[in-house]
Design a protein around this motif. Structure first.
Motif, short mmCIF file in Angstrom:
data_model
loop_
_atom_site.label_atom_id
_atom_site.label_comp_id
_atom_site.label_asym_id
_atom_site.label_seq_id
_atom_site.Cartn_x
_atom_site.Cartn_y
_atom_site.Cartn_z
N TRP A 83 -9.40 -4.90 1.15
CA TRP A 83 -10.02 -4.30 2.32
C TRP A 83 -11.53 -4.13 2.13
CZ3 TRP A 83 -9.65 -3.99 7.17
CH2 TRP A 83 -10.41 -3.08 7.90
N SER A 84 -11.95 -3.70 0.95
CA SER A 84 -13.38 -3.54 0.72
C SER A 84 -14.09 -4.88 0.72
CB SER A 84 -13.63 -2.79 -0.60
OG SER A 84 -13.19 -3.57 -1.69
N GLN A 88 -6.74 -1.99 -1.47
CA GLN A 88 -8.07 -1.40 -1.25
C GLN A 88 -9.17 -2.37 -1.65
OE1 GLN A 88 -8.03 2.34 -3.31
NE2 GLN A 88 -7.14 3.44 -1.55
N ARG A 89 -8.96 -3.11 -2.71
CA ARG A 89 -9.96 -4.09 -3.13
C ARG A 89 -10.10 -5.20 -2.08
NH1 ARG A 89 -8.35 -6.84 -8.17
NH2 ARG A 89 -7.18 -4.92 -8.38
N SER A 131 -1.88 0.49 -4.29
CA SER A 131 -3.04 0.65 -3.42
C SER A 131 -4.29 -0.04 -3.95
CB SER A 131 -3.32 2.14 -3.20
OG SER A 131 -3.59 2.76 -4.43
N ASP A 132 -4.39 -0.26 -5.25
CA ASP A 132 -5.61 -0.87 -5.80
C ASP A 132 -5.86 -2.27 -5.25
OD1 ASP A 132 -6.26 1.38 -7.22
OD2 ASP A 132 -5.31 0.69 -9.08
N PHE A 179 0.83 -1.21 0.00
CA PHE A 179 0.00 0.00 0.00
C PHE A 179 0.87 1.26 0.00
CE2 PHE A 179 -2.41 3.28 2.31
CZ PHE A 179 -3.51 3.39 1.47
#
Length: 177
Positions: free
Chosen positions: A38-39, A35-36, A31-32, A26
């Motif tokens: 984490w979501s 973040q994916r 980050s993609d 990260f």
């Protein structure tokens, strides 16, 4: 550290390593994917699981911290402190000496010694297997004196107590020639 604690340590270390790798990715600009992930994990169905995992990992961390700070019981006895340092003799060596001294007594077939530290010196517990035709009180008293004197002379540690327990009798078999 026992096998249970080692397993906890492996699991804890692998998990923390993966978390820090994700944090590094990260911070490194990737980050993609983070973040994916984490979501995906942050959905309402997974929140309860995350809380349980959080509690379990906190308990594992506290256990590892407690085991790391708890002093281990050393099986050594300090014999002498001099100008050049300490001389130590392991309790296992003292047990071996007591077993050799006791095994040399006539009528003793087998012996197992256990040494414990005490404030007044050390305490010895001897478990014996003897021949059935000996005078146990007299032989026990001889063994107690011999062991106490030998350990005092060889190692230099005061023996506060020598307990003798006869566990069994074993008849000596005559030799066939």
């Amino acid at each position: 550290m026992g096998p249970f604690d080692r397993g906890i340590l492996v699991l804890y270390t692998v998990t923390l390593t993966l978390l820090f790798l994700a944090l590094g990715a990260f911070l490194g600009g990737w980050s993609d994917p983070v973040q994916r992930l984490w979501s995906e994990v942050n959905t309402p169905g997974y929140r309860e699981i995350l809380w349980v995992l959080l509690v379990v990992y906190i308990i594992m961390g506290l256990r590892l911290l407690w085991r790391g700070l708890k002093p281990e019981r050393k099986r050594q006895a300090v014999v002498h402190e001099g100008g050049l340092g300490q001389v130590r003799v392991s309790l296992t060596a003292i047990e071996s000496l007591a077993e050799k001294v006791t095994a040399a007594v006539p009528g003793i077939k087998e012996v197992k010694a256990k040494v414990e530290s005490s404030p007044r010196g050390i305490a010895l517990h001897l478990k014996l297997i003897t021949v059935p035709d000996i005078n146990i009180p007299a032989v026990s008293e001889d063994i107690q004196c011999e062991v106490k004197d030998s350990i005092k002379n060889v190692v230099g540690i005061a023996v506060s107590e020598v307990r003798v327990a006869v566990e069994s009798f074993k008849a000596s078999k005559p030799r066939v020639e």
